[in-house]
Design a protein around this motif. Structure first.
Motif, PDB file in Angstrom:
ATOM      1  N   MET A 135      -5.985  -2.202  -1.710  1.00  0.00           N
ATOM      2  CA  MET A 135      -4.756  -2.204  -2.854  1.00  0.00           C
ATOM      3  C   MET A 135      -5.531  -2.370  -4.347  1.00  0.00           C
ATOM      4  O   MET A 135      -5.107  -2.041  -5.139  1.00  0.00           O
ATOM      5  CB  MET A 135      -4.245  -3.745  -2.451  1.00  0.00           C
ATOM      6  CG  MET A 135      -3.353  -3.589  -1.235  1.00  0.00           C
ATOM      7  SD  MET A 135      -2.226  -4.979  -0.912  1.00  0.00           S
ATOM      8  CE  MET A 135      -3.379  -6.245  -0.260  1.00  0.00           C
TER       9      MET A 135
ATOM     10  N   GLU B 105      -6.580   9.667  -1.150  1.00  0.00           N
ATOM     11  CA  GLU B 105      -5.939   8.305  -0.727  1.00  0.00           C
ATOM     12  C   GLU B 105      -6.477   7.735   0.565  1.00  0.00           C
ATOM     13  O   GLU B 105      -6.862   8.510   1.360  1.00  0.00           O
ATOM     14  CB  GLU B 105      -4.517   8.195  -0.767  1.00  0.00           C
ATOM     15  CG  GLU B 105      -3.681   8.736  -2.278  1.00  0.00           C
ATOM     16  CD  GLU B 105      -4.082   7.645  -3.198  1.00  0.00           C
ATOM     17  OE1 GLU B 105      -3.964   6.530  -2.839  1.00  0.00           O
ATOM     18  OE2 GLU B 105      -4.602   8.287  -4.199  1.00  0.00           O
ATOM     19  N   ALA B 106      -6.399   6.342   0.855  1.00  0.00           N
ATOM     20  CA  ALA B 106      -6.647   5.768   1.714  1.00  0.00           C
ATOM     21  C   ALA B 106      -5.738   6.130   2.885  1.00  0.00           C
ATOM     22  O   ALA B 106      -4.496   5.710   2.494  1.00  0.00           O
ATOM     23  CB  ALA B 106      -7.036   4.460   1.821  1.00  0.00           C
ATOM     24  N   PRO B 107      -6.002   6.857   4.145  1.00  0.00           N
ATOM     25  CA  PRO B 107      -4.784   6.870   5.115  1.00  0.00           C
ATOM     26  C   PRO B 107      -4.412   5.658   5.708  1.00  0.00           C
ATOM     27  O   PRO B 107      -5.125   4.740   6.275  1.00  0.00           O
ATOM     28  CB  PRO B 107      -5.647   7.888   6.007  1.00  0.00           C
ATOM     29  CG  PRO B 107      -7.132   7.621   5.948  1.00  0.00           C
ATOM     30  CD  PRO B 107      -7.059   7.164   4.505  1.00  0.00           C
ATOM     31  N   MET B 108      -3.353   5.278   6.106  1.00  0.00           N
ATOM     32  CA  MET B 108      -2.728   4.279   6.629  1.00  0.00           C
ATOM     33  C   MET B 108      -2.024   4.698   7.867  1.00  0.00           C
ATOM     34  O   MET B 108      -1.720   3.447   8.576  1.00  0.00           O
ATOM     35  CB  MET B 108      -1.398   3.783   5.755  1.00  0.00           C
ATOM     36  CG  MET B 108      -1.833   3.441   4.224  1.00  0.00           C
ATOM     37  SD  MET B 108      -0.243   2.692   3.231  1.00  0.00           S
ATOM     38  CE  MET B 108       0.354   1.550   4.658  1.00  0.00           C
TER      39      MET B 108
ATOM     40  N   LEU C  36      -7.723  -0.647   9.535  1.00  0.00           N
ATOM     41  CA  LEU C  36      -6.891  -1.288   7.988  1.00  0.00           C
ATOM     42  C   LEU C  36      -5.888  -2.282   8.233  1.00  0.00           C
ATOM     43  O   LEU C  36      -5.474  -3.225   7.799  1.00  0.00           O
ATOM     44  CB  LEU C  36      -6.176  -0.018   7.428  1.00  0.00           C
ATOM     45  CG  LEU C  36      -5.809  -0.208   5.975  1.00  0.00           C
ATOM     46  CD1 LEU C  36      -6.643  -0.856   4.851  1.00  0.00           C
ATOM     47  CD2 LEU C  36      -5.072   1.124   5.558  1.00  0.00           C
TER      48      LEU C  36
ATOM     49  N   GLU D  74      -0.176  11.924   7.847  1.00  0.00           N
ATOM     50  CA  GLU D  74      -0.230  11.907   6.412  1.00  0.00           C
ATOM     51  C   GLU D  74      -0.713  13.231   6.190  1.00  0.00           C
ATOM     52  O   GLU D  74      -1.428  14.078   6.874  1.00  0.00           O
ATOM     53  CB  GLU D  74      -1.252  10.837   5.951  1.00  0.00           C
ATOM     54  CG  GLU D  74      -0.693   9.374   6.288  1.00  0.00           C
ATOM     55  CD  GLU D  74      -1.148   8.393   5.176  1.00  0.00           C
ATOM     56  OE1 GLU D  74      -1.878   8.780   4.311  1.00  0.00           O
ATOM     57  OE2 GLU D  74      -0.808   7.290   5.306  1.00  0.00           O
TER      58      GLU D  74
ATOM     59  N   MET E 201       0.597  -1.202   0.034  1.00  0.00           N
ATOM     60  CA  MET E 201       0.017  -0.057   0.156  1.00  0.00           C
ATOM     61  C   MET E 201       0.976   1.239  -0.062  1.00  0.00           C
ATOM     62  O   MET E 201       0.381   2.237  -0.764  1.00  0.00           O
ATOM     63  CB  MET E 201      -0.934  -0.123   1.152  1.00  0.00           C
ATOM     64  CG  MET E 201      -2.039  -0.988   1.077  1.00  0.00           C
ATOM     65  SD  MET E 201      -3.160  -1.144   2.487  1.00  0.00           S
ATOM     66  CE  MET E 201      -2.516  -1.758   3.696  1.00  0.00           C
TER      67      MET E 201
ATOM     68  N   ILE F 249       1.307   6.438  -7.059  1.00  0.00           N
ATOM     69  CA  ILE F 249       0.341   7.486  -7.424  1.00  0.00           C
ATOM     70  C   ILE F 249       0.952   8.742  -7.437  1.00  0.00           C
ATOM     71  O   ILE F 249       0.498   9.710  -8.288  1.00  0.00           O
ATOM     72  CB  ILE F 249      -0.848   7.233  -6.505  1.00  0.00           C
ATOM     73  CG1 ILE F 249      -1.670   5.843  -6.905  1.00  0.00           C
ATOM     74  CG2 ILE F 249      -1.831   8.309  -6.543  1.00  0.00           C
ATOM     75  CD1 ILE F 249      -2.631   5.504  -5.959  1.00  0.00           C
TER      76      ILE F 249
ATOM     77  N   LYS G 163       0.923   4.142  -2.790  1.00  0.00           N
ATOM     78  CA  LYS G 163       0.796   5.606  -2.562  1.00  0.00           C
ATOM     79  C   LYS G 163       1.992   6.351  -3.240  1.00  0.00           C
ATOM     80  O   LYS G 163       1.707   7.342  -3.867  1.00  0.00           O
ATOM     81  CB  LYS G 163       0.943   5.786  -1.259  1.00  0.00           C
ATOM     82  CG  LYS G 163      -0.537   5.741  -0.592  1.00  0.00           C
ATOM     83  CD  LYS G 163      -0.499   6.447   0.799  1.00  0.00           C
ATOM     84  CE  LYS G 163      -1.939   6.538   1.300  1.00  0.00           C
ATOM     85  NZ  LYS G 163      -1.942   7.424   2.593  1.00  0.00           N
TER      86      LYS G 163
ATOM     87  N   SER H 261      -6.222   1.046  -5.362  1.00  0.00           N
ATOM     88  CA  SER H 261      -4.874   1.824  -5.858  1.00  0.00           C
ATOM     89  C   SER H 261      -4.559   1.300  -7.239  1.00  0.00           C
ATOM     90  O   SER H 261      -4.221   1.900  -8.014  1.00  0.00           O
ATOM     91  CB  SER H 261      -3.625   1.467  -4.734  1.00  0.00           C
ATOM     92  OG  SER H 261      -4.051   1.806  -3.568  1.00  0.00           O
TER      93      SER H 261
ATOM     94  N   CYS I  34      -7.574  -4.210   3.409  1.00  0.00           N
ATOM     95  CA  CYS I  34      -6.657  -4.182   2.910  1.00  0.00           C
ATOM     96  C   CYS I  34      -6.547  -4.457   1.417  1.00  0.00           C
ATOM     97  O   CYS I  34      -5.918  -3.703   0.312  1.00  0.00           O
ATOM     98  CB  CYS I  34      -5.383  -4.948   3.637  1.00  0.00           C
ATOM     99  SG  CYS I  34      -4.471  -4.328   4.933  1.00  0.00           S
TER     100      CYS I  34
END
Lengths: 269, 269
Positions: B153, B109-112, B142, B116, A153, A160, A157, B156, B149
């Motif tokens: 993915m 984007e998905a925050p991990m 997540l 961020e 992931m 992207i 990112k 993404s 996940c």
DNA sequence: CGCCGACTTGAGCAATCTCAATCATGGTGG
DNA sequence: CCACCATGATTGAGATTGCTCAAGTCGGCG
């Protein structure tokens, strides 16, 4: 790997020096080699050693095809040395450079399961060594390892972000600016005056920047006035800060999102 | 959200109608609403219900700012209705359209994890409704949910494919071709003759295709000869297949990766 | 009616491509 | 050693694309 005859295969005739799928010197490798892949920098050793079975290292020559757009994803590959270019082939047969991968970088996308298809082709630029691991094994471990998921992931990112930056550049900068930015990205940090070697030939740089070779040549000539000397592949930058400052002066209007509010206020003033 | 005064903030003055961070009508929502987010299509109900706490729905007006490039990621958002545009602002203040999101699509984007930063700004195009869930909660789940996940993915990958396609288009197609492709993508499948409405105004379409509005207007005019009628926002395509066939004829040379082998063989013949 | 925003159209110009010629370089064969 | 060739790079001239600036049209809407 066979040579197919679909429209997408135009440009890869048997017997051609470039584009062939021939590879030499494939050999086995261990978990130590996997650490060279940046993707795995923060993945635990346990997962890595489970991944390491069937890992292979291959040596490629200039023009060797690693995989072809439209073919099934059999491996996940990483560059160990050299450069690998990613290209898309339009139905018309025209090829467009999408990206260039170098040391430690992943080539293509991480496979999540069976039946995946390559969305780009990958071809060696000069001699290169790549590490390959079987896609099914990787996909299986991906389901079991949260660390691996996190790594993928994170990598996505970064991809992207890189692509977004590229789109921004293509839409808002002219050739001179894109070249200036490219050169600045190559300058070693710290020094204001520097000297280095271009990583690959100017034809490839042109494709990367989205211009014709002749246009790139003229852009280089224009940058000479801003302290950028070049003789063949060697570049010398008089002053990195000065070049960075001249940046917008090289500019054009660009493609905005309609009129920005800044522009509107400016009009009113 | 405060209005900062950094260079990147140019164009967002207090009191401007567009670009403000004002939002109206925020209300709570349940797990049912989450299903409208395409990202969660295949995520198990358990995970979803754990995600659903603190989910909110907000109504935006044209120009409302959802988040700003450079600010911290506090939420993960999805479009429920309407359109949200993603833009990048260069240090010079120039804004470039990166993408447009519509029903069910994720915004950004998905925050991990924590810390961020938004790499783009997001702004409503016309009235829109968005669903927001807190980034920390999402990031926590997540780590615990393989299904989540996998969803991220997959998303993404789709994003990357979209961006790659865009780069290919920008590098290898001229304005006419890009518009033709855009129109073809809007045609409902099945019918050869069709009629539909443009999703947003032509200024935004121009930014999306990476051309000036005037250029877009001329491109529309040129497509009239190929069976594409437009009156303001309504489009009628005489024949989708014919338009698709005319595709390369609208073309230009494009930026290739050096000379392809196909070209070389052609020369030899 | 008159304004405003979105769109269109026209004229000129700038950036980039195309085609073609030239040049430097390195390798190859005589 | 040199003629020769292939490749990459540069340069020139002209065509094309797309941008800029400016004016004009059109449809709503107060």
């Amino acid at each position: 790997m066979t040579i197919d005859t679909s429209p997408a295969a135009q440009g890869y005739g048997a017997g051609q020096r470039k584009g062939r799928a021939v590879r030499r010197a494939s050999r086995a490798a261990g978990p130590g080699e996997l650490r060279k892949a940046l993707l795995f920098a923060e993945v635990d050793g346990g997962t890595l050693s489970r991944l390491s079975a069937d890992v292979r290292i291959e040596s490629l020559q200039d023009g060797d095809l690693l995989f072809r757009q439209g073919s099934g994803v059999a491996h996940l590959s990483f560059v160990l040395s050299g450069y690998v270019k990613l290209m898309r082939t339009a139905p018309s047969g025209r090829q467009t450079l999408i990206g260039i991968r170098s040391d430690g970088e992943m080539i293509g996308e991480a496979p999540m399961g069976a039946d995946e298809i390559h969305t780009v082709s990958a071809e060696s630029v000069g001699a290169a060594r790549v590490l390959k691991l079987p896609a099914p094994r990787f996909a299986r471990l991906l389901k079991e390892s949260p660390a691996l998921c996190a790594a993928v992931m994170r990598d996505s990112k970064a991809s992207i972000a890189r692509l977004v930056g590229e789109i921004e550049a293509l839409k808002s900068q002219n050739a001179d600016q894109r070249l200036a930015h490219f050169i600045l990205s190559l300058c070693p940090p710290g020094e204001d005056r520097c000297r280095f070697r271009l990583p690959y030939d100017k034809r490839l740089i042109a494709a990367r920047l989205g211009v014709k070779q002749e246009t790139l040549s003229r852009a280089f000539a224009k940058l000479r006035a801003h302290g950028v000397r070049t003789e063949t592949r060697n570049v010398q930058v008089e002053s990195v800060t000065h070049l960075a400052d001249q940046y917008d002066r090289l500019g054009r209007a660009g493609i905005a999102v309609g009129r920005s509010d800044a522009e509107k206020r400016h009009d009113a003033a």
